[in-house]
Design a protein around this motif. Structure first.
Motif, PDB file in Angstrom:
ATOM      1  N   PHE A 221       0.770  -1.194   0.113  1.00  0.00           N
ATOM      2  CA  PHE A 221      -0.048   0.098   0.057  1.00  0.00           C
ATOM      3  C   PHE A 221       0.903   1.226   0.056  1.00  0.00           C
ATOM      4  O   PHE A 221       1.670   1.634   1.005  1.00  0.00           O
ATOM      5  CB  PHE A 221      -0.929  -0.106   1.104  1.00  0.00           C
ATOM      6  N   GLU A 222       0.744   2.073  -1.013  1.00  0.00           N
ATOM      7  CA  GLU A 222       1.638   3.314  -1.180  1.00  0.00           C
ATOM      8  C   GLU A 222       1.087   4.156  -0.264  1.00  0.00           C
ATOM      9  O   GLU A 222      -0.134   4.610  -0.012  1.00  0.00           O
ATOM     10  CB  GLU A 222       1.629   3.944  -2.689  1.00  0.00           C
ATOM     11  N   GLN A 223       2.255   4.917   0.359  1.00  0.00           N
ATOM     12  CA  GLN A 223       1.916   6.111   1.232  1.00  0.00           C
ATOM     13  C   GLN A 223       2.418   7.228   0.626  1.00  0.00           C
ATOM     14  O   GLN A 223       3.131   7.327  -0.604  1.00  0.00           O
ATOM     15  CB  GLN A 223       2.717   5.741   2.561  1.00  0.00           C
ATOM     16  N   THR A 224       1.822   8.445   1.254  1.00  0.00           N
ATOM     17  CA  THR A 224       1.917   9.878   0.340  1.00  0.00           C
ATOM     18  C   THR A 224       3.608  10.177   0.485  1.00  0.00           C
ATOM     19  O   THR A 224       4.010  11.086  -0.260  1.00  0.00           O
ATOM     20  CB  THR A 224       1.301  10.929   0.990  1.00  0.00           C
ATOM     21  N   ASP A 225       4.286   9.657   1.585  1.00  0.00           N
ATOM     22  CA  ASP A 225       5.646  10.112   1.627  1.00  0.00           C
ATOM     23  C   ASP A 225       6.719   9.185   0.830  1.00  0.00           C
ATOM     24  O   ASP A 225       7.767   9.304   0.905  1.00  0.00           O
ATOM     25  CB  ASP A 225       6.028  10.038   3.111  1.00  0.00           C
TER      26      ASP A 225
END
Length: 708
Positions: A221-225
């Motif tokens: 799951f990709e995170q904004t950072d």
């Protein structure tokens, strides 16, 4: 006017300079794409141009972004396909080895062929039971069949050990990848914070996640950072703000009695190396990947096969022993000594029917006989007394440490026994000699039958305070329930109640009419197996524990195929093979001939074992019931063939899916040389045009200076 001209030319120069720089960056990006055309896992980069604005004025061109082309859907499908292929390749590999082990129905070294060879030799023996050569040949063939079954059983445990060793190796690889992904997350977060979008760290992380998917089913799951959080398919977290480590202290060797510790995931703080929270057992949570396939083999498929081989062994041994115990060698042996049944002399006899015990001389003439109606004999000790009284001074019986022994008194005389053909003496479906193992042909590490013949109202006779520790393990390898039973109460029914109370609804224990104690898992846990971790209980002075006496736990069933052999004294001397039967009637008296060397009734019965109907228990996914040994063996070989073929077919299908997904992903994310060369020409031309504009502007500046 000159000033306005200078300003206009400066604006043009700035525009050309920005275009020159932008196209130079685009060329560098394109060159990097081409250089990595064969780099595994590389994602092509695309340059996005945009206007450069100064205030409200357009002052040139800029690079808005250098995008890494990545398709989230195809990436997820690739990971899923990789996990599915990993599982099926593990299954296929082991099913192939199992096929080599048990063979096929037309293979000369198969389980079926070994049994057929033994039965053929016994059939040939029945033609001339007095032939020493035929006896030796039959014993050799039977011994080979028994050895083959035991060898297969041992090889199954070695396969389980191989699977366990591979699981340990995979866990080490998983931990390396988890640490790598966490470290890459940290570096990528730093790179994103300084607007570094060209870093190859993201590709490295994707490759690490793809490698992780070989071992387990994972989600990212990709995170904004810029980081990605990773979990198992069921949501169990592996990497987030914290890292994780898989832990497994697997045994160095594996046997049927091995109860494996859990594979757990432990959250850790990489900064302090401290554990965070409690470990979580993973066996029931891993749904795909190589580790899932190995767990399926270690904890289900291979255990199924081991239990099936145990049923084959117990069916063969029990039938051969039943016939051998109701037959006699000629001359008969001086004494018959049974196995440790775990019973005490004070236990209820629980037999009904008639058995004949006879003393016969070396020529086959009857010396003394006693016909005992066991229905009216209260205890085992009373049976011993009845034999002693009936044989008078010609023979005697003793019972010690759970074993019955009957001996002739005078040299040259021996003991033979025969069940009444109309009303045989039976306990748990077995005759007197058979039940006590007085004249067994086959020996093994575990009894061929757990029909104890005890009743619920009987005293259980286990020393109070003994403790048995159990594990109920599901088909996924997960521990469903661990429980202990401390011996208390008085009766067998009390013991069953204590077991059910301790199982706490996960399973139900029951005792049938033959004294067989069985465990049935609750409906929600179908297929679960019972393991015994420890048992300190003992029945009187016999040294037999509760789990041994009742055959509780999967190990006891598997061990029925271990250490199978022809009884050692018979293997050394074929004349001790019991091929004749007492020839007596109500009128037979001392001096009558009751045994003959040419009597082949026992041999004929032995030769018919493979096709005789026998009650097989449900084992390893095969239904129980009345069937022949040949049919049961054919079921095993057929099932293993179906499993192997099914696994291979599914593997091919999964590989095809994976290759298709990867091909589509490469088409979307990979480098196309023609496209990149085309882009390079475009950017090169744009770069040249920008350079030409700068040259023209320089010439115009020079001309303007001359004019001024």
């Amino acid at each position: 006017m000159a000033l306005n001209a200078n300003m206009s030319l400066g604006s043009i120069l700035n525009t050309a300079t920005s275009a020159l720089q932008a196209n130079q960056t685009a060329l560098r990006t394109t060159s990097n794409n081409i250089a990595n055309i064969n780099t595994q896992g590389y994602h092509r980069r695309v340059v996005d141009f945009g206007p450069r604005l100064t205030g409200d004025s357009l002052t040139g061109v800029s690079i808005e972004d250098i995008r890494r082309i990545a398709d989230e859907f195809l990436a997820r499908e690739t990971v899923d396909a990789t996990s599915a292929v990993g599982r099926m390749e593990a299954l296929t590999s082991y099913f192939s080895r199992v096929q080599d082990l048990v063979g096929s129905l037309d293979a000369g070294s198969s389980l079926d062929a070994r049994l057929s060879s033994a039965m053929t030799a016994l059939q040939q023996l029945s033609v001339d039971p007095a032939s020493a050569a035929r006896r030796n040949s039959a014993l050799s063939s039977v011994s080979s069949a028994l050895t083959a079954i035991s060898s297969m059983s041992s090889q199954v445990q070695l396969l389980r050990q191989d699977a366990n060793t591979q699981i340990s190796s995979d866990i080490r690889n998983v931990n390396v990848l988890l640490a790598q992904i966490y470290e890459l997350n940290t570096n990528i977060k730093t790179a994103v914070a300084r607007n570094d979008n060209q870093s190859g760290l993201t590709d490295q992380r994707d490759n690490a996640i793809a490698a992780l998917a070989k071992y387990m089913d994972v989600r990212s799951f990709e995170q904004t950072d810029g980081r990605v959080f990773v979990s198992l398919g069921d949501g169990t977290g592996l990497i987030s703000d914290l890292s994780s480590e898989l832990r497994y202290a697997g045994p160095s060797s594996v046997s049927s009695a091995t109860s494996f510790p859990s594979i757990s995931v432990q959250r850790t703080n990489p900064e302090s190396a401290a554990d965070v929270g409690n470990p979580i057992a993973l066996e029931g949570r891993i749904r795909g990947g190589e580790i899932r396939g190995l767990l399926d083999m270690r904890d289900k498929q291979l255990v199924d096969l081991a239990e099936q081989l145990g049923s084959v062994a117990s069916g063969l041994a029990d039938q051969l022993n039943a016939i051998h115990n109701n037959s006699s060698a000629v001359p008969p042996p001086a004494s018959l000594t049974g196995v440790n049944t775990g019973l005490l002399s004070t236990d209820p006899l629980n037999f009904s029917g008639i058995v004949t015990v006879a003393v016969v001389n070396a020529q086959g003439a009857l010396v003394q006989r006693v016909d005992i109606d066991t229905t009216f004999i209260p205890t085992i000790g009373d049976l011993v007394s009845a034999i002693n009284a009936g044989l008078g001074g010609s023979g005697s019986a003793t019972f010690s440490n759970g074993a019955l022994s009957v001996s002739a008194t005078n040299a040259g005389e021996g003991i033979a026994m025969l069940q009444d053909p109309t009303t045989p003496a039976l306990r748990g479906g077995r005759g007197v000699s058979h039940f006590f193992g007085l004249n067994n042909l086959v020996t093994a590490a575990s009894p061929s039958s757990f029909a104890t013949g005890v009743q619920g109202s009987d005293s259980h006779e286990f020393t109070a305070g003994g403790v048995a520790d159990f594990v109920l393990r599901g088909t996924s390898g997960a521990v469903l329930n661990s429980f202990s039973v401390t011996v208390g109460g008085l009766s067998v029914a009390d013991l069953v109640s204590d077991l059910n109370a301790a199982a706490n609804g996960y399973a139900t224990f029951s005792l049938d009419a033959n004294g067989v104690m069985s465990m049935t898992p609750a409906a929600a846990y179908g297929g679960a197996r019972l393991e015994v971790r420890n048992d300190t209980s003992t029945r009187g002075a016999t040294g037999v524990s509760m789990t041994q006496f009742y055959g509780l736990g999967t190990a006891m069933r598997q061990n029925q195929a271990s250490n199978l052999a022809v009884r050692s004294d018979i293997a050394l001397n074929g004349s001790k093979m019991a091929l004749a039967q007492l020839n007596i009637s109500g009128a037979t008296v001392a001096g009558d001939m009751v045994l003959g060397i040419s009597d082949n009734r026992g041999a004929l019965a032995l030769a018919g074992v493979a096709n005789a109907l026998h009650s097989f228990p449900a084992s390893g996914g095969l239904a129980g019931g009345m069937q022949s040994l040949n049919d049961f063996v054919a079921q095993i070989i057929g099932l293993q063939s179906d499993l192997a073929n099914g696994a291979e077919s599914e593997r091919v299908n999964r590989v095809d899916v994976k290759e298709e997904v990867i091909a589509r992903r490469n088409a979307m994310e990979g480098v196309n040389l023609d496209e990149e060369l085309s882009n390079m020409m475009i950017f090169q031309q744009a770069y040249n045009a920008s350079a030409r504009i700068m040259t023209v502007v320089q010439e115009m500046f020079d001309e303007l200076l001359r004019v001024v």
